[in-house]
Design a protein around this motif. Structure first.
Motif, mmCIF file in Angstrom:
data_model
loop_
_atom_site.group_PDB
_atom_site.id
_atom_site.type_symbol
_atom_site.label_atom_id
_atom_site.label_comp_id
_atom_site.label_asym_id
_atom_site.label_seq_id
_atom_site.Cartn_x
_atom_site.Cartn_y
_atom_site.Cartn_z
ATOM 1 N N ARG A 28 0.759 -1.141 0.131
ATOM 2 C CA ARG A 28 0.093 0.174 -0.011
ATOM 3 C C ARG A 28 0.693 1.220 0.014
ATOM 4 O O ARG A 28 0.280 2.325 -0.246
ATOM 5 C CB ARG A 28 -1.080 -0.012 1.178
ATOM 6 N N GLU B 204 -8.055 -11.461 8.715
ATOM 7 C CA GLU B 204 -9.601 -11.071 8.867
ATOM 8 C C GLU B 204 -10.166 -12.433 8.583
ATOM 9 O O GLU B 204 -11.466 -12.639 9.023
ATOM 10 C CB GLU B 204 -10.169 -10.098 7.957
ATOM 11 N N ASP C 58 -5.396 -6.191 13.480
ATOM 12 C CA ASP C 58 -4.955 -6.111 12.195
ATOM 13 C C ASP C 58 -5.073 -4.430 11.583
ATOM 14 O O ASP C 58 -5.694 -3.677 12.420
ATOM 15 C CB ASP C 58 -5.611 -6.860 11.185
ATOM 16 N N LEU C 59 -4.170 -4.223 10.680
ATOM 17 C CA LEU C 59 -4.500 -2.753 10.069
ATOM 18 C C LEU C 59 -5.932 -2.677 9.533
ATOM 19 O O LEU C 59 -6.331 -3.370 8.988
ATOM 20 C CB LEU C 59 -3.425 -2.471 8.957
ATOM 21 N N VAL C 60 -6.220 -1.432 9.836
ATOM 22 C CA VAL C 60 -7.833 -1.009 9.271
ATOM 23 C C VAL C 60 -7.272 0.364 8.882
ATOM 24 O O VAL C 60 -6.481 1.218 9.324
ATOM 25 C CB VAL C 60 -8.765 -0.688 10.483
ATOM 26 N N SER C 61 -7.944 0.467 7.571
ATOM 27 C CA SER C 61 -7.791 1.859 6.754
ATOM 28 C C SER C 61 -9.032 2.413 6.579
ATOM 29 O O SER C 61 -9.751 2.980 7.465
ATOM 30 C CB SER C 61 -6.945 1.847 5.334
ATOM 31 N N SER C 62 -9.653 1.820 5.590
ATOM 32 C CA SER C 62 -11.345 2.165 5.341
ATOM 33 C C SER C 62 -12.294 1.498 6.125
ATOM 34 O O SER C 62 -13.211 2.012 6.439
ATOM 35 C CB SER C 62 -11.493 1.925 3.869
ATOM 36 N N GLY C 63 -11.799 0.293 6.497
ATOM 37 C CA GLY C 63 -12.660 -0.638 7.316
ATOM 38 C C GLY C 63 -13.479 -1.692 6.531
ATOM 39 O O GLY C 63 -14.265 -2.335 7.068
ATOM 40 N N SER C 64 -13.140 -1.604 5.235
ATOM 41 C CA SER C 64 -14.030 -2.285 4.439
ATOM 42 C C SER C 64 -13.706 -3.712 4.537
ATOM 43 O O SER C 64 -14.562 -4.726 4.749
ATOM 44 C CB SER C 64 -13.803 -1.947 2.920
ATOM 45 N N THR C 65 -12.488 -4.020 4.942
ATOM 46 C CA THR C 65 -12.051 -5.591 4.966
ATOM 47 C C THR C 65 -12.872 -5.939 6.206
ATOM 48 O O THR C 65 -13.300 -7.161 6.078
ATOM 49 C CB THR C 65 -10.656 -5.481 5.115
HETATM 50 C C1 PRP Z 1 -4.278 -4.554 5.273
HETATM 51 C C2 PRP Z 1 -5.004 -5.249 6.435
HETATM 52 C C3 PRP Z 1 -6.205 -5.228 5.914
HETATM 53 C C4 PRP Z 1 -6.621 -4.164 4.920
HETATM 54 C C5 PRP Z 1 -7.582 -3.219 5.698
HETATM 55 O O1 PRP Z 1 -3.793 -5.284 4.374
HETATM 56 O O2 PRP Z 1 -4.330 -6.340 6.552
HETATM 57 O O3 PRP Z 1 -6.411 -6.555 5.003
HETATM 58 O O4 PRP Z 1 -5.461 -3.612 4.677
HETATM 59 O O5 PRP Z 1 -7.688 -2.059 4.880
HETATM 60 P P1 PRP Z 1 -9.292 -1.573 4.752
HETATM 61 O O6 PRP Z 1 -9.456 -1.084 6.203
HETATM 62 O O7 PRP Z 1 -9.108 -0.206 3.888
HETATM 63 O O8 PRP Z 1 -9.994 -2.604 4.129
HETATM 64 P P2 PRP Z 1 -2.832 -4.732 3.014
HETATM 65 O O9 PRP Z 1 -3.634 -4.166 2.021
HETATM 66 O O10 PRP Z 1 -1.951 -3.918 3.629
HETATM 67 O O11 PRP Z 1 -2.141 -6.141 2.593
HETATM 68 P P3 PRP Z 1 -1.629 -7.128 3.537
HETATM 69 O O12 PRP Z 1 -2.716 -8.211 3.374
HETATM 70 O O13 PRP Z 1 -0.375 -7.865 2.759
HETATM 71 O O14 PRP Z 1 -1.177 -6.820 5.121
#
Ligand code: PRP
Length: 287
Positions: free
Chosen positions: A15, A146, A159-166
């Motif tokens: 990303r 996830e 885990d990482l959360v950006s938009s929250g859509s995952t």
């Molecule tokens: C990260 C994280 C989630 C996603 C969350 O993965 O592991 O899968 O982003 O983002 P969202 O909140 O916008 O949906 P990333 O795309 O960085 O790749 P990774 O699966 O290799 O960690």
């Protein structure tokens, strides 16, 4: 003797990659995008760019294989390496969070006692659990964390959360934020003076790009009797430029305002009598 060159590590995929390369290009560094190669040498600046696996970058910088790198703060913290966070870069903002299946009653971190938590961030999670005196099982998973609760592998994820859509797609709810992160430039703590000099030149360019991104040039016309009121609305970094227009009794006012508050300011400027308001992006900003 070889001329010294600053070695910069960037993600080979992921990303941060596109924004990292865009930033370097905006800094006037000319190089070929080397997605399928390990290294690209800049044509017009003493910099070599290394495309590396994200999680390996902190170690490479600690070993001075690369002098600096662009990684997320989450990666820096998870690595526990003793590196300099030189500059936050303002992109790839996200958070490292705990999430559990929707509808489950979460009553705070104590909910996690005795639970199985899947994560790619075991060190950061362990520190969080220790801080809250919680005994839980950490399951290290390197991708698609996830899905762990849905296949019965874990009760929660970190885990990482950006938009929250995952999270949304996997029927999970974010419950606690462990850390907030954005892309940052990190460096080895003991750079040779000639390398530090190149880094300082690069930082000068990065600062001017980031300032420009965060600001807008604002131009407007106003009747002369409104100038004082308009100036009082403008944030007072420096006095704005006021120039007479050809039309009698009117002036043009120019200033720079922050991207974050310009809508609020513009509404007030219109209310105070400003007309013909123009907002122009800034290419570079040297302070
Ligand atoms: C990260 C994280 C989630 C996603 C969350 O993965 O592991 O899968 O982003 O983002 P969202 O909140 O916008 O949906 P990333 O795309 O960085 O790749 P990774 O699966 O290799 O960690």
């Amino acid at each position: 003797m070889n001329t010294p060159r600053l070695k910069i590590a960037v993600q080979k995929s992921g990303r941060l990659l596109d924004d990292s390369l865009a930033l370097l290009k905006e800094c006037g560094i000319g190089f070929d995008n080397g997605r399928d190669q390990l290294k690209a040498s800049a044509r017009n600046f003493p910099v070599d760019i290394f495309y590396l696996r994200n999680s390996d970058i902190p170690q490479y910088i600690e070993d001075c294989v690369a002098h600096v790198g662009i990684i997320g703060e989450n990666t820096l913290i998870e690595s526990s390496k003793d590196l300099n966070l030189v500059q936050k870069l303002g992109f790839s903002k996200c958070r490292l969070s705990l999430a559990i299946p929707k509808g489950v009653n979460y009553f705070g971190p104590d909910y996690l006692i005795g639970k199985r938590i899947a994560t790619s961030y075991p060190n950061t999670l362990r520190a969080f659990l220790q801080e809250h005196n919680i005994d839980a099982e950490i399951h290290l998973i390197t991708g698609s964390v996830e899905i762990a609760p849905n296949i019965g592998l874990a009760d929660a994820i970190c885990d990482l959360v950006s938009s929250g859509s995952t999270l949304f797609k996997n029927n999970l709810e974010e419950k606690d934020v462990l850390l907030r992160s954005e892309a940052c430039l990190v460096a080895n703590k003991k750079l040779a003076p000639q390398i530090q000099e190149i880094l300082d030149q690069l930082l000068f360019r990065i600062h001017s790009v980031l300032e420009a991104r965060n600001n807008r040039y604002l131009l407007m016309n106003a009747p002369n009797d409104k100038i004082n009121e308009i100036i009082s609305i403008l944030p007072g970094m420096k006095s704005p430029t006021v120039m007479p227009l050809a039309a009698e009794g009117w002036s043009s006012i120019h200033t720079v305002i922050s991207e974050s508050d310009f809508w609020d300011i513009i509404t007030r400027l219109k209310g105070a009598g400003a007309q013909g308001i123009l907002i122009v992006p800034i290419e570079k900003m040297i302070l």
